[in-house]
Design an enzyme around this catalytic site. Sequence first.
Site, PDB file in Angstrom:
ATOM      1  N   LYS A  13      46.317  24.645  61.257  1.00 35.62           N
ATOM      2  CA  LYS A  13      48.286  23.865  60.241  1.00 35.62           C
ATOM      3  C   LYS A  13      48.296  24.569  59.038  1.00 35.62           C
ATOM      4  O   LYS A  13      46.916  24.897  58.492  1.00 35.62           O
ATOM      5  CB  LYS A  13      47.659  21.751  60.279  1.00 35.62           C
ATOM      6  CG  LYS A  13      46.670  21.418  59.575  1.00 35.62           C
ATOM      7  CD  LYS A  13      45.985  21.514  58.130  1.00 35.62           C
ATOM      8  CE  LYS A  13      44.937  21.000  57.287  1.00 35.62           C
ATOM      9  NZ  LYS A  13      45.316  21.109  55.770  1.00 35.62           N
ATOM     10  N   GLY A  98      35.981  27.427  56.989  1.00 39.98           N
ATOM     11  CA  GLY A  98      36.270  26.983  55.040  1.00 39.98           C
ATOM     12  C   GLY A  98      37.565  27.643  54.585  1.00 39.98           C
ATOM     13  O   GLY A  98      37.551  28.572  53.515  1.00 39.98           O
ATOM     14  N   GLY A  99      38.374  27.323  55.848  1.00 39.61           N
ATOM     15  CA  GLY A  99      39.888  28.194  54.759  1.00 39.61           C
ATOM     16  C   GLY A  99      41.022  26.715  54.809  1.00 39.61           C
ATOM     17  O   GLY A  99      42.220  27.278  54.508  1.00 39.61           O
ATOM     18  N   GLY A 104      37.982  22.857  62.190  1.00 36.22           N
ATOM     19  CA  GLY A 104      36.729  21.588  62.277  1.00 36.22           C
ATOM     20  C   GLY A 104      37.560  20.649  63.099  1.00 36.22           C
ATOM     21  O   GLY A 104      37.123  19.966  63.976  1.00 36.22           O
ATOM     22  N   SER A 105      38.245  19.779  62.283  1.00 35.69           N
ATOM     23  CA  SER A 105      39.405  18.583  62.690  1.00 35.69           C
ATOM     24  C   SER A 105      40.004  19.178  64.204  1.00 35.69           C
ATOM     25  O   SER A 105      39.864  18.091  64.522  1.00 35.69           O
ATOM     26  CB  SER A 105      40.008  18.177  61.439  1.00 35.69           C
ATOM     27  OG  SER A 105      39.979  17.790  60.543  1.00 35.69           O
ATOM     28  N   SER A 106      40.528  20.002  64.164  1.00 34.07           N
ATOM     29  CA  SER A 106      41.241  20.721  65.037  1.00 34.07           C
ATOM     30  C   SER A 106      40.613  20.405  66.379  1.00 34.07           C
ATOM     31  O   SER A 106      40.609  19.931  67.714  1.00 34.07           O
ATOM     32  CB  SER A 106      41.735  21.608  64.813  1.00 34.07           C
ATOM     33  OG  SER A 106      43.077  22.003  65.819  1.00 34.07           O
ATOM     34  N   ASP A 138      41.410  14.735  58.336  1.00 39.16           N
ATOM     35  CA  ASP A 138      43.218  15.353  58.986  1.00 39.16           C
ATOM     36  C   ASP A 138      42.656  15.507  60.597  1.00 39.16           C
ATOM     37  O   ASP A 138      43.631  15.923  61.266  1.00 39.16           O
ATOM     38  CB  ASP A 138      42.568  16.869  58.718  1.00 39.16           C
ATOM     39  CG  ASP A 138      43.082  17.563  57.598  1.00 39.16           C
ATOM     40  OD1 ASP A 138      43.688  16.107  56.510  1.00 39.16           O
ATOM     41  OD2 ASP A 138      42.790  18.183  56.847  1.00 39.16           O
TER      42      ASP A 138
END
Length: 288
Positions: A13, A98-99, A104-106, A138
């Site tokens: 996202k 870390g972007g 991770g949430s996705s 998120d």
Amino acid sequence: MITTATRWPSPAKLNLFLYINGQHDNGYHELQTLFQFIDLCDHLTITPNDSGEITLSPPIPGVEKKDNLIWKAATQLQEHTLCPLGAHIELEKILPIGGGIGGGSSNAATTLVALNFLWDLNLTNKELADLGVTLGADVPIFVHGFSAFAEGIGEKLQPANPKELWYVLIKPEVSIATVDVFSHPELIRNTAKQPLNVLLSASYENDCEKIVRRVYPEVDYQLSWLLEYAPSRLTGTGACVFAEFINEKEAQHVFSLIPDNATGFITRGRNTSPLNQALEEYKSLCNI
């Protein structure tokens, strides 16, 4: 239960804007942000089984299994529903860690949505989102699967329909932990709340950008480079930065000029998540 392997997208996202309006005693921040999915995705290949165990491959360097959001999402879903089934989950990792693009949430959301279908649990999206928010603020946006204006800590969602522009996304050679940005004493935390129509008509900004550019010169360099070509911003707390374009041709031109030391992608905004599209396709195949 479906027993064959199925492949599920786990999209990134962008925060098209991000304003921080305050901070709670528990450390969470009040914010207003506009989420849009992009068609850049990790993929999860999931094979359900009756073992009751969740197995993962390959391991993510530096991440213990108990801290892996895929494993946590799957086991939390098992416990919540008392489901005796298991699954093997293979991750194809494309999204940079870390972007600030929600990788991770996705991954957690894709795990919840896919296993809810594959295990035939029939939880609603709201129930899945309520589980997911305990894993990350998120996660609900990825579960619901539509571009949205978010308030609160990110859990209050209102569907939105921003233009599906083309983006050049750059990941500087640094990873940024969200907590490091949100805990910085000089972070802007008092931006006044505005109605959505006012925010949409103004130029988009990110309250995290100023402090991130100052603390992380790698981000400042790449963002300064993008700004020479198009409107550009930080997404989330970084480290990724993006430039927006009306068409693919313009995006391709700038992408061809990216410095050799940068990791970049061309991608397009999507107001319906690729995960939602995959779920509907699998339902159709199963005549659901």
